[in-house]
Design a protein around this motif. Structure first.
Motif, PDB file in Angstrom:
ATOM      1  N   VAL A 180       0.947  -1.260  -0.072  1.00  0.00           N
ATOM      2  CA  VAL A 180      -0.142  -0.259  -0.130  1.00  0.00           C
ATOM      3  C   VAL A 180       0.832   1.150  -0.170  1.00  0.00           C
ATOM      4  CG1 VAL A 180      -1.793   1.296   1.286  1.00  0.00           C
ATOM      5  CG2 VAL A 180      -1.942  -1.111   0.913  1.00  0.00           C
ATOM      6  N   LEU A 181       1.882   1.401   0.933  1.00  0.00           N
ATOM      7  CA  LEU A 181       2.738   2.502   0.934  1.00  0.00           C
ATOM      8  C   LEU A 181       3.809   2.570  -0.169  1.00  0.00           C
ATOM      9  CD1 LEU A 181       3.119   3.233   4.944  1.00  0.00           C
ATOM     10  CD2 LEU A 181       1.280   3.637   3.120  1.00  0.00           C
ATOM     11  N   GLY A 182       4.137   1.345  -0.703  1.00  0.00           N
ATOM     12  CA  GLY A 182       5.276   1.116  -1.514  1.00  0.00           C
ATOM     13  C   GLY A 182       6.698   1.308  -0.763  1.00  0.00           C
ATOM     14  N   ALA A 183       6.734   1.209   0.655  1.00  0.00           N
ATOM     15  CA  ALA A 183       7.883   1.412   1.304  1.00  0.00           C
ATOM     16  C   ALA A 183       8.757   0.192   1.276  1.00  0.00           C
ATOM     17  CB  ALA A 183       7.437   1.884   2.440  1.00  0.00           C
ATOM     18  N   ASP A 184       9.928   0.287   1.410  1.00  0.00           N
ATOM     19  CA  ASP A 184      10.915  -0.825   1.843  1.00  0.00           C
ATOM     20  C   ASP A 184      10.848  -1.117   3.304  1.00  0.00           C
ATOM     21  OD1 ASP A 184      12.075  -1.447  -0.662  1.00  0.00           O
ATOM     22  OD2 ASP A 184      13.627   0.193  -0.323  1.00  0.00           O
ATOM     23  N   VAL A 185      10.551  -2.238   3.666  1.00  0.00           N
ATOM     24  CA  VAL A 185      10.318  -2.771   4.928  1.00  0.00           C
ATOM     25  C   VAL A 185      11.613  -3.343   5.441  1.00  0.00           C
ATOM     26  CG1 VAL A 185       8.523  -3.975   6.705  1.00  0.00           C
ATOM     27  CG2 VAL A 185       7.908  -2.950   4.399  1.00  0.00           C
ATOM     28  N   VAL A 186      11.947  -3.058   6.791  1.00  0.00           N
ATOM     29  CA  VAL A 186      13.329  -3.409   7.193  1.00  0.00           C
ATOM     30  C   VAL A 186      13.012  -3.832   8.566  1.00  0.00           C
ATOM     31  CG1 VAL A 186      15.502  -2.971   8.113  1.00  0.00           C
ATOM     32  CG2 VAL A 186      14.529  -1.925   5.753  1.00  0.00           C
ATOM     33  N   PHE A 187      13.227  -4.877   8.934  1.00  0.00           N
ATOM     34  CA  PHE A 187      13.015  -5.612  10.306  1.00  0.00           C
ATOM     35  C   PHE A 187      14.445  -5.817  11.189  1.00  0.00           C
ATOM     36  CE2 PHE A 187       9.916  -7.515   7.246  1.00  0.00           C
ATOM     37  CZ  PHE A 187       8.806  -7.239   7.894  1.00  0.00           C
ATOM     38  N   VAL A 188      14.358  -4.942  12.268  1.00  0.00           N
ATOM     39  CA  VAL A 188      15.383  -4.992  12.916  1.00  0.00           C
ATOM     40  C   VAL A 188      15.112  -5.357  14.331  1.00  0.00           C
ATOM     41  CG1 VAL A 188      17.369  -3.546  13.878  1.00  0.00           C
ATOM     42  CG2 VAL A 188      16.324  -2.966  11.808  1.00  0.00           C
ATOM     43  N   GLY A 189      15.217  -6.806  14.518  1.00  0.00           N
ATOM     44  CA  GLY A 189      14.687  -7.421  15.737  1.00  0.00           C
ATOM     45  C   GLY A 189      15.851  -6.876  16.910  1.00  0.00           C
TER      46      GLY A 189
END
Lengths: 469, 469
Positions: free
Chosen positions: A423-432
């Motif tokens: 929906v946002l066209g964003a890159d999603v980065v998961f930093v646990g």
């Protein structure tokens, strides 16, 4: 907002040592604030905790307003969403931090060493429901922002916070909200800290999450509970029937036996096999940590491959008949199981729920009826390793930890992950920022204090690195 | 004891009509007394009800003392045994009435139309936990004795009452007590009313009871509950494992698959097949009553043969993981099932518990440990149809009901049945006064008032018939 003093440096020019010194100087206050947050029993699945969930949202709105954010409580048919924004310049990238302030139910309470909503520190660890999942991790970002503002008076990027109260019940209202506010939530990068690093002290960027399909199945026999002496040998037994159905969900090689379950699965690539092989992972250590003699699963895949990139099916709960002390000779009228599947691209929760439901119904033993309820689902989400956001985030983590970054996938599910991409066209980065051993959904959940303080540094570093996208 | 008036007739010469008239004249009082008895929540399996169980014993001691019995509360390590005796003459036979004043747990409470310990009459039926099993039936014998004493001032036989408070938990203390007091309890005939007649208004002598072997099995995996996202695909799942084990307890023909389960079984004889075939039993009506589309069971036997004379295995309870509202993604550390077998001659609970336990342990899936607890057992008991006691009892019932008597077996278990035969050398006669539809172990247990009043008449008739052994 007014900043009465001239900032000592622009946020990009801040010495890393200054960031670290600030976090160290304010540890006690950071811990105290997080403890206040953890005292609020924001169990989203419990209707009786509705006001407590709201109180957790208000806590965050207050803290973010104090940092000069424009805040708003977005109402939904369920629990509210916290939205906060601090715009610096239209020329800078925008980073949206997603997290959730709701928590899992604490039951069984008797297994907690201290009450779940009375945070206690033992051996350098903070024990409380939500300490790691996700209050501790999201709060590290709030304090990362505070750190940059305190040291430089501004932020290196435009920052938005989107913090929901329904993650633990499948985010039923967040997705429509994102669709509706897609302009307002627009971001170049979405940062999500709601998981674990690959090992202690090991900076980790996670580029793939599994999806989820969760159902509840009811098996029903006679209209009433029956005496097993009077009716044993004739009355259909819902527990026996349910057990037979569950036994048919896996084949003898550990593969899920639901017809068509693997149809859409994208298998692990040779490159991924290699990356996974380099990850710091020790099967024997895991078995020892869990206290088990074996780590069974799908044949043909390593344990890590199964954990990170293969779809799985587990029963999460079962109940029927007499479970109290002693012996009651009853054939119950019904029995229930909760069953969930973890999904990988390109499985969808809709497809798997339908196939699982059809299969369970087809397995109904003679004399028993079967009902399947769809509880919730979430899509799997994978971000390309080569994206600029993932690479920048990797550099930020390497600077904080002084060690090479591990790029990983995980079996956890954050239903909203794929929505941000789509929906946002964003890159999603998961930093646990947590550890697998944090007991995220179990009694005695904890968050190592070192990970809280390192998490605040990491957050500040990420905002700085993402300014140069 | 003093009887101030000359009795109108010896107990053997009393016109049957006088007995009936007495019972009819005192219906309201009998119902009131039984209701007082039923208000005492004597749940023997519940440690918190210990004093209530004791109160039920005291209730009976008072009532029997009022009838001129020498009474004694025999203490045990558990709940007390009520013993009462009224000796008439050493020349007369002695009849011992066995019953139990403890009851099953009432849960689930929300399924009761009225509270389980507030007896209510609706449509000619008395609703309460214990109404049929066994307070109502044993109390019919107390009132049968009262009736004979009121009308004739004495009894036609020596009468003993042995009423225990631990039947629903497997009579753990009664058997040693019978061994210890074998002289005191000595009797020619033991009368037991703790079951059902073959059909409404159908006088029934039951000559065979099944035995019971009841175990609880625990399956354990990891030392703690785990997040199914983080560990799905590697953590051994106790629910899935337990389901597989339960599924392996029956084969595809409905036979119990525990190795050696049928080794000692005495099969149904051609004569019994014929007797069973004459019993008033309608499979379609039973299926309709239970609300099920089929009555599955062991191939090669009719439903009645399976209910009365074939051994069976049923899960009576199962529990593990998250059973609350909503969805919790957990792999639990353990799961539990309660499993019981109904036994026929010459199976023994010891043999079957051992074989079942060995088999369950052998079925333990990879990475899971299995513990089996022996909860309790009881031997099957069969009395010869040709015994003088059974024949005399048959005549008594025929006189009360004016209809031919059905001789039956049943799937129910009274662990003490075989002990009376073995230790006291007595003939044991089961005269069920209830109905299968009484919901003995379910919510809304009831006892038809007609069966209470007919039961009192039956009791008086039995004492008279057994005088001429």
């Amino acid at each position: 907002m007014a900043h009465s003093q001239t900032p000592p440096a622009s946020p990009l020019e801040l010495p890393t040592a200054d960031v670290r010194a600030y976090v160290e100087a304010h540890r006690a206050r950071f811990l105290g604030e997080l403890s206040d947050f953890l005292r609020i029993p924001s169990v989203s699945t419990d209707p009786e905790r509705r006001e407590e969930v709201r109180r957790a949202a208000d806590f965050l709105l207050d803290k973010l307003a104090d940092l000069g954010f424009k805040t708003e409580r977005l109402e939904t048919p369920g629990h509210p969403v916290v939205f906060a924004e601090r715009r610096v310049s239209a020329d800078l990238p925008t980073v949206l931090v997603y997290g959730h302030y709701d928590v899992q139910p604490p039951e069984p309470l008797e297994l907690w060493a201290a009450p779940p909503f009375e945070p206690t520190v033992r051996g350098g660890k903070l024990y409380a429901r939500g300490a790691s999942d996700d209050k501790g991790q999201l709060y590290a970002h709030v304090k990362g922002v505070e750190t940059l503002l305190a040291l430089s008076g501004t932020l290196p990027v435009n920052v938005k916070f989107l913090l929901e109260g329904e993650e633990e019940i499948g985010s039923p209202n967040l997705l429509p909200l994102i669709e509706r506010h897609r302009e307002r939530f627009a971001a170049d990068v979405v940062l999500i800290s709601d998981g674990a690093m690959a090992a202690p002290e090991t900076p980790t960027i996670t580029y793939g999450l599994k999806g989820l399909a969760y159902v509840e199945v009811w098996v029903r026999g006679a209209a009433m509970d029956l005496h097993s002496g009077a009716f044993g040998g004739a009355a259909p037994n819902p527990i026996d029937g349910l057990a037979k159905m569950i036994a048919a969900l896996h084949d003898e090689t550990g593969r899920v036996a639901v017809p068509g379950f693997y149809d859409a699965v994208v298998d692990i690539t040779p490159e991924e096999r290699e990356v996974f092989g380099r990850a710091p992972f020790d099967e024997a250590a895991l078995a020892q940590e869990l206290g088990v003699s074996a780590l069974p699963g799908e044949a043909g895949y390593t344990v890590l491959e199964r954990l990170w990139a293969r779809p799985t099916l587990d029963c999460n709960g079962i109940g029927g008949g007499f479970q109290g002390e002693g012996s009651k000779t009853v054939i119950p009228s019904q029995a229930m199981a909760k069953i969930s599947c973890r999904l990988v691209p390109n499985q969808t929760p809709e497809e798997i729920t339908r196939k699982l439901s059809d299969y369970l119904k087809a397995l109904a033993p003679e004399g028993l009826s079967v009902e399947v309820k769809d509880l919730h689902g979430g899509d799997p989400a994978v971000t390309p390793l080569t994206s600029r956001a993932v690479q920048a985030a990797g550099r930020a983590l390497e600077a904080v930890y002084g060690r090479p970054v591990v790029f990983a996938r995980t079996g956890g599910t954050i239903p909203v992950g794929s929505t941000f991409q789509k929906v946002l066209g964003a890159d999603v980065v998961f930093v646990g920022m947590g550890l697998e051993s944090d007991r995220a959904h179990s009694p005695n959940e904890k968050f190592d204090l070192v990970n809280l303080y390192r998490g605040i540094e990491t957050s500040a570093a990420l905002f700085r690195a993402l300014a140069t996208l």
